[in-house]
Design an enzyme around this catalytic site. Structure first.
Site, PDB file in Angstrom:
ATOM      1  CE  LYS A  15      -2.181   1.722   3.804  1.00 44.13           C
ATOM      2  NZ  LYS A  15      -1.983   3.107   3.614  1.00 44.13           N
ATOM      3  CB  THR A  40      -9.440   1.818  11.718  1.00 42.03           C
ATOM      4  OG1 THR A  40      -8.252   2.390  10.888  1.00 42.03           O
ATOM      5  CG2 THR A  40     -10.357   0.785  10.901  1.00 42.03           C
ATOM      6  CE  LYS A  84      -7.386   6.460   4.406  1.00 37.95           C
ATOM      7  NZ  LYS A  84      -5.925   6.482   4.296  1.00 37.95           N
ATOM      8  NE  ARG A  94       0.722   3.068  13.068  1.00 35.37           N
ATOM      9  CZ  ARG A  94      -0.097   4.111  13.419  1.00 35.37           C
ATOM     10  NH1 ARG A  94       0.325   5.024  14.234  1.00 35.37           N
ATOM     11  NH2 ARG A  94      -1.327   3.579  13.125  1.00 35.37           N
ATOM     12  CG  ASP A  96      -4.623   4.466   1.848  1.00 41.11           C
ATOM     13  OD1 ASP A  96      -5.866   4.924   1.602  1.00 41.11           O
ATOM     14  OD2 ASP A  96      -4.342   4.050   2.768  1.00 41.11           O
ATOM     15  CG  ASP A 131     -12.050  18.085  -4.575  1.00 39.77           C
ATOM     16  OD1 ASP A 131     -12.734  18.913  -4.685  1.00 39.77           O
ATOM     17  OD2 ASP A 131     -10.805  18.288  -4.447  1.00 39.77           O
TER      18      ASP A 131
HETATM   19  O1  C5P Z   1       0.324   1.200  10.987  1.00 36.31           O
HETATM   20  P1  C5P Z   1      -1.113   0.826  10.781  1.00 36.31           P
HETATM   21  O2  C5P Z   1      -1.157  -0.732  10.730  1.00 36.31           O
HETATM   22  O3  C5P Z   1      -2.167   1.362  11.751  1.00 36.31           O
HETATM   23  O4  C5P Z   1      -1.424   1.148   9.497  1.00 36.31           O
HETATM   24  C1  C5P Z   1      -2.575   1.368   9.092  1.00 36.31           C
HETATM   25  C2  C5P Z   1      -2.593   1.847   7.616  1.00 36.31           C
HETATM   26  O5  C5P Z   1      -4.208   1.739   6.940  1.00 36.31           O
HETATM   27  C3  C5P Z   1      -2.288   3.340   7.560  1.00 36.31           C
HETATM   28  O6  C5P Z   1      -1.282   3.497   6.290  1.00 36.31           O
HETATM   29  C4  C5P Z   1      -3.365   3.872   7.367  1.00 36.31           C
HETATM   30  O7  C5P Z   1      -3.163   5.263   6.357  1.00 36.31           O
HETATM   31  C5  C5P Z   1      -4.213   2.898   6.721  1.00 36.31           C
HETATM   32  N1  C5P Z   1      -5.711   3.185   6.732  1.00 36.31           N
HETATM   33  C6  C5P Z   1      -6.330   3.266   7.881  1.00 36.31           C
HETATM   34  N2  C5P Z   1      -7.693   3.511   8.025  1.00 36.31           N
HETATM   35  C7  C5P Z   1      -8.311   3.464   6.790  1.00 36.31           C
HETATM   36  C8  C5P Z   1      -7.908   3.534   5.625  1.00 36.31           C
HETATM   37  C9  C5P Z   1      -6.411   3.453   5.766  1.00 36.31           C
HETATM   38  O8  C5P Z   1      -5.675   2.895   8.758  1.00 36.31           O
HETATM   39  N3  C5P Z   1      -9.922   3.730   7.168  1.00 36.31           N
END
Ligand code: C5P
Length: 266
Positions: free
Chosen positions: A36, A126, A65, A244, A63, A68
């Site tokens: 991603k 999330t 998002k 992460r 990603d 607009d």
């Molecule tokens: O580090 P972590 O596992 O929390 O990363 C989650 C990834 O998913 C991040 O890159 C974040 O931008 C993405 N994301 C998210 N929630 C969403 C859409 C994308 O956490 N609704």
């Protein structure tokens, strides 16, 4: 466990430079299949990382998002699709007209690219708790009818998933906690991508002091509506997104393998 599960784990390349991204890709070679690319990396190195991933044969979730006016999103999705990526997303709260415009841009890009590209809509981030949802949308004053006050995030996510389905999108990005309700309501063909994935040992509250400090420094954990990888797949997620816990782990490959072992318990 889900068939071909390694191809359903999306690794987030959340870095501010291409060197760190390539370094992670190298460490996970042979074990990761979809990457991603989000705002941070794309703003730092643009198309260069997409070209690198495509040449190496990986699937790409871009990603960005989009949110607009419909015409702008139509053009943005079309341009994104022409990069040759596999998954693109927009915010469902942009509304049906915007999502239909996104779909039109996607279909045109697909025709030129000569391959299927999936279009997903982000429901409720999330990182939002139900309290955060109430704060942003002012539900404390009960201004919206029909909201389940017990679980505002889920009821808004279901509502937004309905708009995405009506707009003809392939599915939604949602919490793994909501994936099953979305599948029950809209059927298994309507897909879910679920970020907010944490192994129980990643839970900051349960770590020792040194790990806690590293976690806070490295991960700034902001995710609130989370589950383990296996729980997400039990809730019928089509893809999970892991950032992460792998990308910023001391040993990314070992961390990814732990995630795979957890999925194998499904
Ligand atoms: O580090 P972590 O596992 O929390 O990363 C989650 C990834 O998913 C991040 O890159 C974040 O931008 C993405 N994301 C998210 N929630 C969403 C859409 C994308 O956490 N609704």
């Amino acid at each position: 466990m889900p068939a071909d599960y390694k191809k359903k784990v999306i690794i987030a390349l959340d870095f501010n430079n291409i060197k760190d991204a390539k370094n992670l890709i190298h460490k996970l070679e042979g074990e990761a299949y979809i990457y991603k690319v989000g705002l941070e990396l794309f703003l730092n190195c643009g198309n260069e990382i997409l070209i690198f991933l495509k040449r190496a044969g990986y699937k790409i979730f871009l990603d960005l998002k989009f949110y607009d006016i419909p015409n702008t999103v139509y053009n943005a999705v079309k341009s994104a699709g022409l990069f040759g990526v596999d998954i693109i997303n927009v915010h469902a709260s942009g509304g049906i007209e915007m999502m239909k415009a996104a779909k039109k841009g996607l279909l045109e890009a697909q025709e030129t690219a000569g391959k299927k590209i999936e279009l997903f809509a982000v429901t409720v981030l999330t990182s939002f708790s139900s309290e955060d949802v109430k704060e942003v949308f002012d539900f404390h004053n009960n201004c919206v009818y029909g909201i389940n006050q017990e679980n505002t995030a889920e009821s808004i996510a279901l509502h937004l998933a309905g708009l995405a389905e009506k707009s003809g999108l392939d599915g939604v990005v949602c919490s793994p906690l909501e994936s099953l309700s979305i599948k029950k309501k809209f059927g298994d063909n309507f897909k879910t991508i679920t970020p907010g994935i944490r192994l129980k040992e990643n839970n900051i509250k349960k770590q020792n002091t040194l790990e806690k400090e590293n976690s806070i420094k490295n991960r700034h954990d902001d995710q609130k509506r989370i589950t383990s990888p296996s729980e997400a797949f039990r809730n019928k997620a089509d893809y999970i997104v892991v950032g992460r816990p792998v990308a910023h782990a001391a040993e990314p490959l070992a961390s990814l393998k732990k995630i795979y072992r957890d999925i194998e318990t499904c």
